[in-house]
Structures are given as C-alpha cells and as structure tokens.
Design an enzyme around this catalytic site. Structure first.
Site, mmCIF file in Angstrom:
data_model
loop_
_atom_site.group_PDB
_atom_site.id
_atom_site.type_symbol
_atom_site.label_atom_id
_atom_site.label_comp_id
_atom_site.label_asym_id
_atom_site.label_seq_id
_atom_site.Cartn_x
_atom_site.Cartn_y
_atom_site.Cartn_z
ATOM 1 N N SER A 213 0.846 -1.192 0.000
ATOM 2 C CA SER A 213 0.000 0.000 0.000
ATOM 3 C C SER A 213 0.880 1.240 0.000
ATOM 4 O O SER A 213 2.005 1.214 0.518
ATOM 5 C CB SER A 213 -0.898 0.016 1.242
ATOM 6 O OG SER A 213 -1.521 1.280 1.406
ATOM 7 N N TYR B 220 -1.776 -0.429 10.367
ATOM 8 C CA TYR B 220 -1.981 -0.996 9.030
ATOM 9 C C TYR B 220 -0.818 -0.621 8.112
ATOM 10 O O TYR B 220 -0.282 -1.473 7.383
ATOM 11 C CB TYR B 220 -3.300 -0.483 8.459
ATOM 12 C CG TYR B 220 -3.485 -0.756 6.986
ATOM 13 C CD1 TYR B 220 -3.852 -2.013 6.530
ATOM 14 C CD2 TYR B 220 -3.287 0.268 6.049
ATOM 15 C CE1 TYR B 220 -4.011 -2.262 5.171
ATOM 16 C CE2 TYR B 220 -3.450 0.029 4.696
ATOM 17 C CZ TYR B 220 -3.806 -1.231 4.260
ATOM 18 O OH TYR B 220 -3.959 -1.471 2.919
#
Length: 264
Positions: free
Chosen positions: A155, A169
């Site tokens: 990501s 995350y």
C-alpha cells in the site's frame, strides 16, 4: 466490460496457468481475477464471508475466457492457508501464480487507544497469513520445477506511514514491502519471482468501510492526476508481474500505482 478492461493486453503465456488470488470477492482481487480470466488462466477465487460476490467474480472469469473455482476460508485462522492451497491444488493440480491480496485496515485507532487485540488483528489480517502462504506455497512451486510468480499487495501507506489512525496498518504493509525484497533475493535463482503491487487511493470497498467522504476528498487533493483510481487500473500491473514473458527479469520490485501521489 469497461474501457480500461477492453484496453488491457492479453498475456498468452498466462493461458492455462493456475492462479490463486486471496481476497478475490471484491475490489482489487476481483478485478485481478477477471483480468487473469481474459488471458485464459485458471483462477482460484478466494473469499471469506462474501461467497455470493465470489461466485459473481468466478462467473465473470469464465465469461472472459478463463476457468474459475471458489475457495473459501478465513485467512486469519492459522490452518486456513494450508487448506486454501490444498483446495487450489485439488482443483488445478498445481500453482503458478500466487496473489497475496487479502488484507484490511481493521479500524482507524489513535495511538492512545491501541490494544493487544487490535495489534493481533492487524497482524493476522495483513502479515501472518502472507508469511504462511509463502512458507507453504514456495515448496510447492519448487517441487513443480517450473518457477512461478508471487505478487504481494502492499500500500502507499507503507511509504508515508498512514494517517488518521491507520499507522498499524501502514506498518504491516511496510513489512510486506520489505519482506517482498528479501523473499525475492532468497528465491532469485529458483525461477520464482516475488514482487508487490502498491496501490494508492483506489475506490474499493476498503475505503467504503474505513474512510469518510471528507478523508477521501483530502486524499484526492494530494494526487497529481487529480482523481482517485479504480481497481481496473491496477490489473495491468498484476498481469505484467505474473507473466514471465513480460517481466521475466523483474523481481523484488514494489510497483506503485497511485496517480503520482508518491514517486519513489
């Protein structure tokens, strides 16, 4: 079929290849599954709770010219990766491409509200199962003796640390990016290539669940292209990295797909 889908090339060397995509019932995984189908691949569409949506994805894979089977399982359970791989092998007799796509933010939490349960949940959903799939899939690919491609999903958050309560995350995705480099080095001479796709802000159920409209507007303002991405805009990168004909000399790379939001 969208204009993006129509414009995507077909990769002939992917025809008949056995592909497992985790988290393939929606979002990036679903788009990738359909893309592999258009190249004639055999796709194991993994899902957890969304069986109906996974069946719809499988139908689109078949309509596109590929084969598809459904493979269920909660990747946060320690025995799930082995069971998912076993089901894939039973259906296809082998594994050529593994896309470790399953993951999620869990929830946005500020530092002062962290808990052991949250930490474990983030790691289970984004790190532990990826390590388990690597641990079990790599020996299978080595035994087949025909190489393979492993594509992890990182990501843009791994680059900038996340924001708005998403630091854990982001750190988990940072693990995936770093491990991708290391796994690629370890396997470089075996014929198994390991790369990652690192999406920016893509309009998927991920953001429907975790991001407010105000947050989406703020993120869009940081993107040089001036808009959010859509899942189909990541598909070409997955197919390219899976195709030995197209990317046979590419390993250990984290490919950014983000509209210019981050330029390494």
């Amino acid at each position: 079929m969208t204009e993006i889908q129509r414009a995507l090339p077909v990769f002939p060397d992917l025809k008949g290849k056995a592909v497992l995509i985790t988290g393939a019932s929606t979002g990036l995984g679903a788009a990738a599954a359909e893309g592999f189908g258009r190249s004639g691949a055999r796709v194991a569409v993994h899902y957890n709770a969304s069986r109906d949506k996974a069946e719809q994805v499988a139908e689109r894979v078949r309509a596109a010219g590929g084969e598809a089977v459904l493979v269920g399982g909660d990747v946060t359970q320690r025995d799930a990766p082995a069971a998912i791989l076993t089901a894939t092998l039973k259906a296809f007799g082998g594994l050529d491409v593994l896309v470790n796509n399953a993951g999620g933010l869990v929830k946005r939490v500020p530092i002062g509200e962290y808990s052991d349960a949250l930490y474990d949940a983030v790691l289970d959903l984004n790190v532990r199962h990826v390590v388990a799939f690597m641990h079990q899939a790599v020996p299978l690919m080595l035994a087949q003796g025909r190489g393979g491609s492993i594509i992890n999903v990182s990501s843009i958050a791994a680059r900038h640390g996340g924001a708005g309560g998403s630091v854990l995350y982001a750190a988990a995705k940072g693990f995936i990016s770093t491990a991708t480099h290391g796994w690629a080095k370890e396997l470089a001479q075996t014929g198994i290539r390991v790369n990652a796709v690192s999406p920016g802000v893509i309009e998927t159920p991920f953001h429907d669940r975790y991001s407010t409209p105000a947050q989406m507007t703020a993120m869009q303002a940081t993107i040089p292209m001036g808009r959010l991405g859509v899942p189909d805009e990541c598909v070409g990168t997955f197919l390219y990295l899976a195709s030995a004909a197209a990317s046979g000399y590419v390993t250990g790379q984290v490919v950014e797909v983000n509209g210019g939001q981050y330029m390494p």
